[in-house]
Design an enzyme around this catalytic site. Sequence first.
Site: not given
Ligand code: GLU
Length: 423
Positions: A68, A92, A104, A144, A351
């Site tokens: 994710k 994270k 990513k 992102d 999300s």
């Molecule tokens: N791009 C955001 C982050 O870096 C959200 C990623 C997501 O919702 O999957 O946390």
Amino acid sequence: MAESYLEWMLKVLKEAVELGGFPEEVYKYLSKPDRILIVKIPVRMDDGRLEIFEGYRVQHNNALGPYKGGIRFHPEVTLETDMALALGMTLKNSLAGIPYGGGKGAVRVDPKKLSKRELEQLSRGYARAIAPLIGDQIDIPAPDVNTNPQIMAWMVDEYSKLKGYNVPGVFTAKPPELWGNPVRIYSTGFGAVVAAKEAAERWLGGFEGKTIAIHGFGNAGQYAALWATKWGAKVVAISDTSGSVYDPEGIDVELAMKVKNETRKVINYPKGQKFPGDSDVPLYVDADILIPAAIENVITAENVDKVKAKLIVEAANGPTTPDAEKKLYERKDFVAVVPDILANAGGVIMSYLEWVENLQWYFWDEEETRNKLAAIMKRNFHRTADRWEKLKSEKDFIVTMRDAAFVLAVERVYTAMKLRGWL
Ligand code: GLU
């Protein structure tokens, strides 16, 4: 040569493995992603030319659940940066306590130079190119830097067409009108304020009446300002690339948002003291809490001595450099830097909630979703703070809250890998 983002992330990972007393193998395992996909995206431009873009999807680790993480459209993005960001997502998501691994994606492009039609073609082309390796149980991308709900709508449409049926849960942060949730638009700023409020209540004697300075007035900064005000704190400084506004009496955040969205410039806010061209005023004003909500590397060894806030809550990714952070903790009255992987996880946690809704084709209302998000942020904050206080009492050197967050993040993914027999 300066240390790259990947080198920096690997160093932090190594330190966390050591500090947490985990086997060295954990570092060996997590320092490399599971899989890297490099794709070519051909786009017929408006002037008839064929342009070939390069894109990536890095799947870092899926011990805790599907990969994710967002998709970044940026002219300078490299595969190496994408690898660092994917590792960051594993940590994270692990710290967030949600059932996700990390991944990513990125496309090397300056989206500001594309027409709407070209942007749509690029977004659909990227979704088609990565389609064989993603899925609502496999890898779930999201926005992102420079990507947004409209782009997610195009991508989910493209993927659903390929499959022959609607697959809402394969991309998250979609528009509320297309299987998204209204909370997602403000979830990062909101989540950061939940963290700030919990920190202030735990360490500063309360949140109400506290003064807050916000550096950056984009999506995260605006909604952080809005929720901070709703919960009784006073936003005294805001800024964007046009300059800064300072008002010790408190900024009218709704008015500032209106001005920003109509004129694109915070400096057009009609009250308070103005500092045209100087975005850094919020970093140095007298405020209890500083929320950096713009970009990386804004609090550095060079300017950290001018920072007066006792508490920093990182809504942006990487705003405090390691050297600066060390200096902050040496200051007697300094309380904590609530690190990005904890403070800005509101986006990915939301999300997750949207994905749960999508898998069930059942949607909560806005307030119920927001309460679920707040509860998860709150739990994560105190879990990290508890571990931090414990580590501090055990070690005779400075342990930062970021160190504690990384230890917890590594611990959860390591435990899953061990249970699964991977290590
Ligand atoms: N791009 C955001 C982050 O870096 C959200 C990623 C997501 O919702 O999957 O946390």
